[in-house]
Write an enzyme that holds these catalytic residues in place. Structure first.
Site, PDB file in Angstrom:
ATOM      1  N   LEU A 142      42.542  30.097  30.006  1.00  0.00           N
ATOM      2  CA  LEU A 142      41.600  28.890  29.406  1.00  0.00           C
ATOM      3  C   LEU A 142      40.802  28.675  29.816  1.00  0.00           C
ATOM      4  O   LEU A 142      40.134  27.769  30.150  1.00  0.00           O
ATOM      5  CB  LEU A 142      42.590  27.863  29.345  1.00  0.00           C
ATOM      6  CG  LEU A 142      43.574  28.306  28.492  1.00  0.00           C
ATOM      7  CD1 LEU A 142      44.877  26.497  28.315  1.00  0.00           C
ATOM      8  CD2 LEU A 142      42.760  27.635  26.919  1.00  0.00           C
TER       9      LEU A 142
ATOM     10  N   GLY B 109      26.321  53.090  42.266  1.00  0.00           N
ATOM     11  CA  GLY B 109      24.725  53.144  41.984  1.00  0.00           C
ATOM     12  C   GLY B 109      23.987  53.568  42.733  1.00  0.00           C
ATOM     13  O   GLY B 109      22.512  54.085  42.603  1.00  0.00           O
TER      14      GLY B 109
ATOM     15  N   SER C   7      47.069  31.690  28.097  1.00  0.00           N
ATOM     16  CA  SER C   7      46.129  31.974  29.363  1.00  0.00           C
ATOM     17  C   SER C   7      44.938  32.450  29.082  1.00  0.00           C
ATOM     18  O   SER C   7      44.168  32.443  27.901  1.00  0.00           O
ATOM     19  CB  SER C   7      46.923  33.724  29.987  1.00  0.00           C
ATOM     20  OG  SER C   7      46.594  34.590  28.719  1.00  0.00           O
TER      21      SER C   7
ATOM     22  N   HIS D 199      27.820  45.346  48.285  1.00  0.00           N
ATOM     23  CA  HIS D 199      27.490  45.004  46.723  1.00  0.00           C
ATOM     24  C   HIS D 199      27.027  43.649  47.267  1.00  0.00           C
ATOM     25  O   HIS D 199      27.753  42.192  47.997  1.00  0.00           O
ATOM     26  CB  HIS D 199      29.257  44.724  46.822  1.00  0.00           C
ATOM     27  CG  HIS D 199      29.871  45.711  47.003  1.00  0.00           C
ATOM     28  ND1 HIS D 199      29.703  46.384  45.065  1.00  0.00           N
ATOM     29  CD2 HIS D 199      30.684  46.733  46.615  1.00  0.00           C
ATOM     30  CE1 HIS D 199      30.764  47.406  44.670  1.00  0.00           C
ATOM     31  NE2 HIS D 199      30.951  47.720  46.284  1.00  0.00           N
TER      32      HIS D 199
ATOM     33  N   PRO E 244      51.230  21.418  21.337  1.00  0.00           N
ATOM     34  CA  PRO E 244      51.377  22.562  22.496  1.00  0.00           C
ATOM     35  C   PRO E 244      51.164  22.214  23.514  1.00  0.00           C
ATOM     36  O   PRO E 244      51.791  21.938  24.366  1.00  0.00           O
ATOM     37  CB  PRO E 244      49.950  23.805  21.868  1.00  0.00           C
ATOM     38  CG  PRO E 244      49.599  23.445  20.265  1.00  0.00           C
ATOM     39  CD  PRO E 244      50.149  22.354  20.244  1.00  0.00           C
ATOM     40  N   THR E 245      50.038  20.629  23.624  1.00  0.00           N
ATOM     41  CA  THR E 245      50.009  20.478  25.345  1.00  0.00           C
ATOM     42  C   THR E 245      51.379  19.774  25.560  1.00  0.00           C
ATOM     43  O   THR E 245      51.904  19.675  25.938  1.00  0.00           O
ATOM     44  CB  THR E 245      48.961  19.068  24.617  1.00  0.00           C
ATOM     45  OG1 THR E 245      48.000  20.484  24.932  1.00  0.00           O
ATOM     46  CG2 THR E 245      48.336  18.614  26.035  1.00  0.00           C
TER      47      THR E 245
ATOM     48  N   CYS F 284      26.414  50.284  45.388  1.00  0.00           N
ATOM     49  CA  CYS F 284      27.398  51.107  45.635  1.00  0.00           C
ATOM     50  C   CYS F 284      27.739  52.387  45.585  1.00  0.00           C
ATOM     51  O   CYS F 284      26.594  53.030  45.605  1.00  0.00           O
ATOM     52  CB  CYS F 284      28.282  50.152  45.406  1.00  0.00           C
ATOM     53  SG  CYS F 284      29.982  50.530  46.257  1.00  0.00           S
TER      54      CYS F 284
ATOM     55  N   ASP G 285      38.582  35.206  40.708  1.00  0.00           N
ATOM     56  CA  ASP G 285      39.001  33.644  40.487  1.00  0.00           C
ATOM     57  C   ASP G 285      38.377  33.219  41.793  1.00  0.00           C
ATOM     58  O   ASP G 285      37.365  32.792  42.105  1.00  0.00           O
ATOM     59  CB  ASP G 285      40.622  32.958  40.432  1.00  0.00           C
ATOM     60  CG  ASP G 285      40.805  33.303  38.614  1.00  0.00           C
ATOM     61  OD1 ASP G 285      39.540  32.915  37.930  1.00  0.00           O
ATOM     62  OD2 ASP G 285      41.770  33.017  38.573  1.00  0.00           O
TER      63      ASP G 285
ATOM     64  N   GLU H  91      45.405  27.040  42.993  1.00  0.00           N
ATOM     65  CA  GLU H  91      45.424  27.526  41.144  1.00  0.00           C
ATOM     66  C   GLU H  91      46.564  28.450  41.146  1.00  0.00           C
ATOM     67  O   GLU H  91      46.500  28.600  41.631  1.00  0.00           O
ATOM     68  CB  GLU H  91      44.367  28.115  41.077  1.00  0.00           C
ATOM     69  CG  GLU H  91      44.218  28.672  39.590  1.00  0.00           C
ATOM     70  CD  GLU H  91      42.964  29.261  39.302  1.00  0.00           C
ATOM     71  OE1 GLU H  91      42.557  29.668  39.569  1.00  0.00           O
ATOM     72  OE2 GLU H  91      43.143  30.023  37.810  1.00  0.00           O
TER      73      GLU H  91
ATOM     74  N   GLU I 205      33.189  63.368  45.854  1.00  0.00           N
ATOM     75  CA  GLU I 205      34.228  62.051  45.266  1.00  0.00           C
ATOM     76  C   GLU I 205      34.410  63.351  43.628  1.00  0.00           C
ATOM     77  O   GLU I 205      35.821  63.001  43.241  1.00  0.00           O
ATOM     78  CB  GLU I 205      33.717  60.859  45.162  1.00  0.00           C
ATOM     79  CG  GLU I 205      34.629  60.403  44.206  1.00  0.00           C
ATOM     80  CD  GLU I 205      34.409  58.388  43.764  1.00  0.00           C
ATOM     81  OE1 GLU I 205      34.939  57.782  43.698  1.00  0.00           O
ATOM     82  OE2 GLU I 205      33.248  58.739  44.542  1.00  0.00           O
TER      83      GLU I 205
ATOM     84  N   GLU J 246      26.528  41.175  45.469  1.00  0.00           N
ATOM     85  CA  GLU J 246      26.501  40.315  44.142  1.00  0.00           C
ATOM     86  C   GLU J 246      28.157  39.052  44.572  1.00  0.00           C
ATOM     87  O   GLU J 246      28.421  38.537  43.898  1.00  0.00           O
ATOM     88  CB  GLU J 246      27.021  40.849  42.686  1.00  0.00           C
ATOM     89  CG  GLU J 246      29.160  41.729  43.354  1.00  0.00           C
ATOM     90  CD  GLU J 246      28.005  43.055  43.673  1.00  0.00           C
ATOM     91  OE1 GLU J 246      27.578  43.403  44.243  1.00  0.00           O
ATOM     92  OE2 GLU J 246      29.082  43.797  43.134  1.00  0.00           O
TER      93      GLU J 246
HETATM   94  N1  GLN Z   1      33.401  55.156  44.538  1.00  0.00           N
HETATM   95  C1  GLN Z   1      32.164  55.659  44.784  1.00  0.00           C
HETATM   96  C2  GLN Z   1      33.154  54.824  46.977  1.00  0.00           C
HETATM   97  O1  GLN Z   1      34.077  55.047  47.251  1.00  0.00           O
HETATM   98  C3  GLN Z   1      32.066  54.133  44.841  1.00  0.00           C
HETATM   99  C4  GLN Z   1      32.613  52.693  45.876  1.00  0.00           C
HETATM  100  C5  GLN Z   1      31.921  51.569  44.666  1.00  0.00           C
HETATM  101  O2  GLN Z   1      30.934  51.085  44.255  1.00  0.00           O
HETATM  102  N2  GLN Z   1      32.891  50.318  44.864  1.00  0.00           N
HETATM  103  O3  GLN Z   1      32.515  55.163  48.398  1.00  0.00           O
END
Ligand code: GLN
Length: 549
Positions: free
Chosen positions: A15, A381, A13, A514, A190-191, A379, A71, A140, A403, A516
C-alpha cells in the site's frame, strides 16, 4: 528525549507504507524537527543482502555499508536528517541471532528464553538504538497486521506505548479502502477489521491513513472513525497521487502533522513545504522530453532498480526534463540486436550479478560508444564498459570479467586475489576476498582526475560514494586500456578504479560505485543531472540517431 511514531499496515501489502512513513518524516522535518527512521522486517533472513531482487526488490546500501530494505531508500530521499545505517533496519532473523548469541554467552543467567520478554526486549533495545537522539523516530513495521511473523514486533511497540506514555508514542495504521466498481461503493469493512485485529493485540491506532483511488468522502471518514474508535480528523485520506512528491502536501493539508504534534505536545513552527512544491512544479512543467534506455535483467520488476529510476527522475527534475525510461532486457539485445535502442537519447546499464544477458550489455555499450549516445554505467555497467573497450578498442580478444568466464585470456575485471599487485593495501583486501569473496560495501573516498567529466560534474575532485560489489578492474590492464582511449578518471584511496570515461565521446561515464544511493529529489545528484543534461542535448540536436543497423 525521542518520541516515537509507529506505522503499521493492514488489509493488504504494497500500500506504500514506506512512502507514507517517508512523507510523514518529510513533513515533520519541514516543521523543524530532526527525524530518525527505522524499518522492522518480520522475515527471518538476517538482512536482505542475500535475497533475490525478484522477491524483495532492490537492496539499498547505507553510508556505513549495511545492506537494507528498499524502504530505507525512500527514507533517505525524503528526509535529510534520517541517516540510515546498521541500526535502521532490523529483521526477525537479526533479532533472534542477537538473542541466541546472548543466550549462548550466558547473559540470561539460566532463565528460560522466551518471545516475551526476551525477544520483545531485544526489539525495544534495537528501536532505541536506531532512534539515536532525533526528536522523533518513525518506525515502520513491515508486513500486514494479522501475519504470524509480525506479532513480536507489534507486541514490542505495544509495550513501548505503555512504558513511554501517550504523549511520546503515536500509532499510525495504514489500510486500504477499496472501491467496488460493480456496485459503485466504497468499502470500509476491511479497514474496520484490520483495526479490530490491531486492537485485539492491544494497540489502538491514533491515526488511520486510508489508501483509496479517490479522495475519501466525509461520510466514509465518519463511519471509519466511529467503527475504529479513532477521531474523525485523524482519518486521513491518502488517495492515489499522480506524483509521489505531492503526497507530503496532501497529508499536510489534512492535518496529519498537526495531529502528531498535538499528541506529542510539541509546539512547532509552520511546515515549510516549498521545496516539495518546487519539485512538483518542475515535474509538471518540463521544457523537454527524452527517452532513456535501461538495459539489464529483472526489467519487468522495476523495484529492483528503484533508487536508480528515482535518481534519473531527479536528474529530470533539476534539468526540467521529462525522463521516459524504457526497460530493456539485455537478453533481447542478444537475440534481436540493438535496434530497440535506436530511438533512445541516452543509455544506462545498471548494476547486477550473474552472467545472464552479459553479452547483450557489452553490445549495448558498444552501440552507445560508437554512436555518441550519452552513456551512464553503474557498477556492472562500468565493468561491461571496460570489457567492451578492451575487446573493441584495445583489441584484447575474449576479454571478460572472471565473474562470467574464469578462463578468459584477458581478465580485465577480476577479484583482487586473481590479479597480482605489489601494494600493501591491496594485499590486505586479498585476504578479505579469500574469506568468501567479501563485498566492498558502503561509502568510500574517491579522487577524481582534475578536468575529467566526473570532476566537472561534481565540481570537486574528492568525493564519497557507496559501493556494493566484489570484482574490480584489473590494474595490470590499465595502461593498455588508457592507450586505447579509456580514461580512468576516478580512483579509490587504494588505487582501485572507481570511474571511467571516454574523452572523445559527448558523454560517456561509468562508475564502480552506486551514485543512485545518494541522490534525492531536492538536491539531485551531479552525475544524474549531468547525464540527463547530456541526454537532453543529444535529443535536441536532433542528430541522426544512428546509421541503419
Ligand atoms: N557483479 C559485479 C561485482 O560483484 C557488479 C556488482 C554490481 O553491479 N552491484 O563486482
Amino acid at each position: 528525549m525521542t518520541s516515537y511514531v509507529f506505522i503499521t499496515g493492514g488489509v493488504v501489502s504494497s500500500l506504500g507504507k514506506g512512502i507514507t512513513s517517508a512523507c510523514l518524516g518529510a513533513i515533520l522535518e519541514a516543521r523543524g524537527l530532526t527525524i530518525s527512521m527505522i524499518k522492522l522486517d518480520p522475515y527471518i533472513n538476517v538482512d536482505p543482502g542475500t535475497m533475490s531482487p525478484f522477491q524483495h526488490g532492490e537492496v539499498f546500501v547505507t553510508h556505513d555499508g549495511t545492506e537494507t530494505d528498499l524502504d530505507l531508500g525512500h527514507y533517505e530521499r525524503f528526509v535529510r536528517t534520517a541517516h540510515g545505517g546498521r541500526n535502521s533496519n532490523f529483521t526477525t532473523g537479526r533479532i533472534y541471532e542477537s538473542v541466541i548469541a546472548k543466550e549462548r554467552r550466558g547473559d540470561y543467567l539460566g532463565a528460560t528464553v522466551q518471545v516475551i520478554p526476551h525477544i520483545t526486549d531485544e526489539i525495544k533495545e534495537s528501536v532505541e538504538k536506531g532512534a539515536g537522539d532525533a526528536d522523533i523516530c518513525l518506525v515502520e513495521i513491515g508486513g500486514t497486521v494479522g501475519d504470524i511473523e509480525s506479532l513480536p514486533f507489534l507486541e514490542a511497540i505495544r509495550q513501548m506505548g505503555i512504558e513511554l506514555g501517550h504523549d511520546r508514542v503515536v500509532y499510525v495504521h495504514l489500510t486500504l479502502v477499496p472501491f467496488i466498481s460493480t456496485s459503485s461503493e466504497i468499502k470500509t469493512k476491511p479497514t474496520q477489521h484490520s483495526v479490530k485485529e490491531l486492537r485485539s493485540i492491544g494497540i489502538q491506532p491514533d491515526i488511520l491513513v486510508c489508501r483509496s483511488e479517490q479522495p475519501l468522502p466525509m461520510e466514509q471518514r465518519k463511519k471509519i472513525a466511529l467503527f475504529t474508535n479513532v477521531q474523525e480528523q485523524a482519518v486521513i485520506s491518502a488517495y492515489d497521487a499522480d506524483d509521489l512528491y505531492k503526497i507530503p502536501q496532501m497529508m499536510h493539508e489534512q492535518g496529519l502533522d498537526d495531529i502528531v504534534a498535538r499528541q506529542l505536545r510539541l509546539d512547532l513552527p509552520k511546515a515549510d513545504l516549498s521545496e516539495w512544491e518546487a519539485i512538483v512544479e518542475a515535474k509538471q512543467n518540463p521544457t523537454s522530453e527524452v527517452s532513456v534506455a535501461m538495459v539489464g535483467k529483472y526489467m519487468d520488476l522495476k523495484d529492483s532498480y528503484i533508487s536508480l529510476v528515482e535518481a534519473l527522475q531527479h536528474g529530470g527534475i533539476h534539468t526540467r526534463t521529462r525522463v521516459n525510461i524504457h526497460f530493456i532486457e539485455s537478453r533481447d539485445i542478444e537475440e534481436r540486436g540493438v535496434n530497440c535502442l535506436r530511438e533512445m537519447d541516452g543509455i544506462v546499464v545498471p548494476g547486477g550479478f550473474g552472467d545472464r544477458g552479459i553479452e547483450g550489455k557489452i553490445e549495448t555499450v558498444r552501440y552507445a560508444r560508437e554512436n555518441g549516445i550519452p552513456y551512464l554505467g553503474i557498477c556492472l555497467g562500468m565493468q561491461v564498459a571496460v570489457i567492451e573497450a578492451a575487446r573493441n578498442l584495445a583489441g584484447l580478444e575474449g576479454a571478460m570479467s572472471t565473474e562470467f568466464d574464469k578462463r578468459t585470456p584477458h581478465p580485465v575485471v577480476a577479484l583482487i586475489t586473481e590479479w597480482q599487485t605489489e601494494t600493501g593495501a591491496v594485499e590486505q583486501r586479498d585476504e578479505q576476498s579469500e574469506m568468501g569473496g567479501t563485498m566492498r560495501l558502503g561509502a568510500q573516498q574517491i579522487s577524481l582526475q582534475e578536468g575529467s567529466l566526473g570532476a566537472i560534474s561534481y565540481g570537486k575532485t574528492t568525493i564519497e560514494e557507496r559501493h556494493r560489489h566484489r570484482y574490480e578492474v584489473n590494474n595490470n590492464y590499465r595502461e593498455q586500456l588508457e592507450q586505447a582511449g579509456l580514461r580512468f578518471s576516478g580512483l579509490s584511496v587504494d588505487d582501485l578504479v572507481e570511474m571511467i570515461e571516454i574523452p572523445n565521446h559527448p558523454w560517456f561515464l561509468a562508475s564502480q560505485f552506486h551514485p543512485e544511493f545518494t541522490s534525492n529529489p531536492r538536491d539531485g545528484h551531479p552525475l544524474f543531472i549531468g547525464f540527463i543534461g547530456a541526454v537532453r542535448k543529444y535529443h535536441e540536436r536532433e542528430l541522426p540517431k544512428v546509421a541503419e543497423a
